[in-house]
Motif scaffolding. Structure first.
Motif, PDB file in Angstrom:
ATOM      1  N   GLY A 113      42.551  31.965  39.973  1.00 19.04           N
ATOM      2  CA  GLY A 113      42.959  33.053  39.086  1.00 19.04           C
ATOM      3  C   GLY A 113      44.058  33.932  39.663  1.00 19.04           C
ATOM      4  O   GLY A 113      44.132  35.115  39.335  1.00 19.04           O
ATOM      5  N   ASN A 114      44.923  33.347  40.485  1.00 17.33           N
ATOM      6  CA  ASN A 114      45.991  34.163  41.071  1.00 17.33           C
ATOM      7  C   ASN A 114      47.265  34.071  40.240  1.00 17.33           C
ATOM      8  O   ASN A 114      47.992  33.091  40.296  1.00 17.33           O
ATOM      9  N   VAL A 115      47.521  35.106  39.458  1.00 20.27           N
ATOM     10  CA  VAL A 115      48.716  35.143  38.630  1.00 20.27           C
ATOM     11  C   VAL A 115      49.503  36.405  38.930  1.00 20.27           C
ATOM     12  O   VAL A 115      48.951  37.394  39.406  1.00 20.27           O
ATOM     13  N   LEU A 175      50.918  39.352  37.299  1.00 21.50           N
ATOM     14  CA  LEU A 175      50.753  40.026  35.995  1.00 21.50           C
ATOM     15  C   LEU A 175      52.076  40.548  35.435  1.00 21.50           C
ATOM     16  O   LEU A 175      52.163  40.851  34.249  1.00 21.50           O
ATOM     17  N   LEU A 234      53.999  37.039  32.917  1.00 23.05           N
ATOM     18  CA  LEU A 234      53.056  36.216  32.156  1.00 23.05           C
ATOM     19  C   LEU A 234      53.767  35.468  31.036  1.00 23.05           C
ATOM     20  O   LEU A 234      54.781  35.928  30.521  1.00 23.05           O
ATOM     21  N   LYS A 284      45.042  47.130  36.114  1.00 27.60           N
ATOM     22  CA  LYS A 284      45.688  46.087  36.912  1.00 27.60           C
ATOM     23  C   LYS A 284      44.815  45.695  38.113  1.00 27.60           C
ATOM     24  O   LYS A 284      44.686  44.520  38.463  1.00 27.60           O
ATOM     25  N   TRP A 314      41.978  43.473  36.834  1.00 29.32           N
ATOM     26  CA  TRP A 314      42.485  42.131  36.503  1.00 29.32           C
ATOM     27  C   TRP A 314      42.786  41.338  37.765  1.00 29.32           C
ATOM     28  O   TRP A 314      42.379  40.174  37.898  1.00 29.32           O
ATOM     29  N   GLU A 315      43.500  41.977  38.706  1.00 25.37           N
ATOM     30  CA  GLU A 315      43.958  41.234  39.891  1.00 25.37           C
ATOM     31  C   GLU A 315      42.830  40.946  40.868  1.00 25.37           C
ATOM     32  O   GLU A 315      42.783  39.891  41.484  1.00 25.37           O
ATOM     33  N   LYS A 330      39.487  39.430  38.577  1.00 27.18           N
ATOM     34  CA  LYS A 330      39.855  38.264  37.759  1.00 27.18           C
ATOM     35  C   LYS A 330      39.151  38.284  36.408  1.00 27.18           C
ATOM     36  O   LYS A 330      38.758  37.223  35.890  1.00 27.18           O
ATOM     37  N   LEU A 370      51.196  43.630  26.773  1.00 24.33           N
ATOM     38  CA  LEU A 370      50.513  44.144  27.956  1.00 24.33           C
ATOM     39  C   LEU A 370      51.378  45.186  28.662  1.00 24.33           C
ATOM     40  O   LEU A 370      52.601  45.131  28.596  1.00 24.33           O
ATOM     41  N   PHE A 398      51.784  45.883  31.937  1.00 25.42           N
ATOM     42  CA  PHE A 398      51.996  45.817  33.375  1.00 25.42           C
ATOM     43  C   PHE A 398      53.459  45.917  33.794  1.00 25.42           C
ATOM     44  O   PHE A 398      53.745  46.337  34.897  1.00 25.42           O
ATOM     45  N   ARG A 399      54.358  45.529  32.924  1.00 24.56           N
ATOM     46  CA  ARG A 399      55.764  45.599  33.323  1.00 24.56           C
ATOM     47  C   ARG A 399      56.217  47.025  33.568  1.00 24.56           C
ATOM     48  O   ARG A 399      57.220  47.270  34.230  1.00 24.56           O
TER      49      ARG A 399
END
Lengths: 314, 314
Positions: free
Chosen positions: A302-304, A306, A309, B262, B265-266, B269, B309, B311-312
């Motif tokens: 699950g390493n993306v 963010l 995407l 974030k 999520w990171e 997961k 989303l 995150f950017r």
């Protein structure tokens, strides 16, 4: 490799890894027409199954070897896995990475105290630089997938899944260098009850599919896939196991990978990386062949990033 | 509301909901300095805790009421929750939604066979349109948060968390209309062992914080927050419970919400929505006050638009 070796490997690494949960989803059962059991290696330490093989490979070293550290060349999850496994076991890890590796990958290695040695972004320079570290530091080179102790380690995810659900009829896993699918295939043949193993592979890097067809080791000519964990070609250690024990490899397009990833994110509410979404994409592509069956799917990681995407594109 | 009512509610809805897992994270423990237990309502049916209250509210209706269906006005998770709960129980759901509601929200309701009735995007027209459905169809109006049976239902997540971890010293939950935090506060006071409840609220919609300060029901003047599940003001049913049983409300900025989302999520997961990330943001903001404690955090939901989303931006 024997059933006992695989069992011993699992006992050896168990204190250092998570026994990851197995999730189910009514909606994905409905969509696939099958009964799905997802082994969540995205919840593994450092976010991928690679932690298993890296830990086993280090634990199999002699005390003298351990004292001189380990070295690998990788820009992906194995770099982080080896760094964290080494750190957990109190030894030094040298990670050879191409100078153009993404910052997020370098940061991951640094977070786990791996020492990065930069090289030119060519296979030749990667190998030369790793060789130099072996000679200068006396460090032991560990390959990300093409070695027995790594393959055995990766097979332990399937052992756990089959312990939890002994009657699975199929196991799906992604195919990159082949460490995970080879370990999975060994576990299924040793501990499954007539359990068949199916690989998922992007069309763009379909060396395993072509190798099985031709009977000899083929290599990828492009690496133009979003599934960045599957760009490597299978090796001389993984190919014989795949050839003998994997029933079929199903190839998928880039759009199918992204759609499958989106489905897992939206329906299961878990983060999986593109490589990790390939087996479900493969199953859905051929779902008519698997209707009504009990199927295990290894969610590999699950390493993306963010900030980068793919969802806007479909 | 009594401990027995809350227990009965849990038994009533248990067959229709998931008992969601409780996850932990070494890394988030390290970052917070506390011992955290995350109750994953993002894995609840339809992706949020709202399924609990909606199910309980329907199950408390008479057979005659059930036969005429239910109606609510909501553009958020309660619309989907009521649609799915009604569908599971074989009754009809009318959902009044503003004409400018996002397509993704409308699709969610349609997927669960809710019948959408569009209205003008004003509070007045929402209420008027819902009233008309009550009169025309004989449907029973169910409020998304400001009613006893919904509050009791939302409290069952905390019951389960306290069953799994009876010695939690704090429970953190987000504050929107107040149904979740009120139910959580009741559960903690009935079934916890000296367990304090803390709310997390965006600065942009801090009506609960201000209401506690002033002692009377304040309303939000803006709804300018990414936490779209928390835009409603608390109600006359939820406020008295919050005033009596919630120890403190901690307010957070938009950037703190996104950073917390974030992080989840990171590191974990898992997919959580912005509203769901507010309690962790609140804890991290005041982490010096909570170091070393055992803390439960209700992760309220995981319904996000993957094409949009945040995150950017950070």
């Amino acid at each position: 490799m024997t059933p006992q070796e695989l069992k011993d490997c699992h006992a050896r690494i168990a204190p250092y890894i998570h026994r990851t949960p197995v999730l189910t989803s009514r909606l994905l059962n409905k969509i696939s027409g099958a009964e799905l059991y997802f082994k969540c290696e995205n919840f593994q330490r450092m976010g991928a199954f690679k932690m298993r093989g890296a830990t086993n490979a280090i634990l199999q070293l002699s005390e003298e070897q351990k004292s001189n550290g380990v070295v690998t060349h990788s820009s992906g999850n194995f770099a982080q896995a080896l760094s964290l496994a080494a750190k957990s076991l109190g030894i030094k890890a040298y990670i050879v990475m191409p100078s153009n590796a993404p910052k997020v990958k370098k940061d991951g290695v640094k977070e786990y105290d791996g020492e990065i040695i930069e090289c030119e972004p060519t296979q030749h320079d990667r190998e030369k630089t790793a060789k130099a570290i072996e000679e200068q530091k006396g460090a032991t080179f560990l390959h990300p997938y093409n070695m027995k102790d790594v393959i055995l380690g990766q097979g332990t995810a399937a052992i756990e899944l089959l312990e939890d659900h002994p009657d699975l009829e199929y196991l799906f896993a992604p195919v990159g260098g082949g460490g995970l699918i080879a370990g999975t295939a060994l576990a299924a043949s040793f501990f499954g009850t007539n359990c068949q193993v199916i690989g998922g592979e992007p069309f763009e890097v379909d060396d395993a599919y072509r190798s099985i067809k031709s009977g000899k080791l083929e290599v990828n000519k492009t690496t133009n896939t979003i599934a960045d964990g599957l760009k490597m070609s299978i090796g001389d250690q993984t190919f014989p196991i795949i050839k003998e024990h994997v029933k079929e490899i199903i190839r998928v397009t880039e759009d199918e990978i992204i759609a499958s990833m989106k489905l897992i994110w939206e329906r299961m509410k878990i983060i999986v990386e593109p490589s990790c979404s390939v087996p479900l994409a493969a199953l859905l592509k051929e779902k008519n062949s698997f209707k009504g069956h009990k199927i295990g799917i290894i969610l590999s990681g699950g390493n993306v990033d963010l900030n980068n995407l793919p969802f806007r594109t479909i």
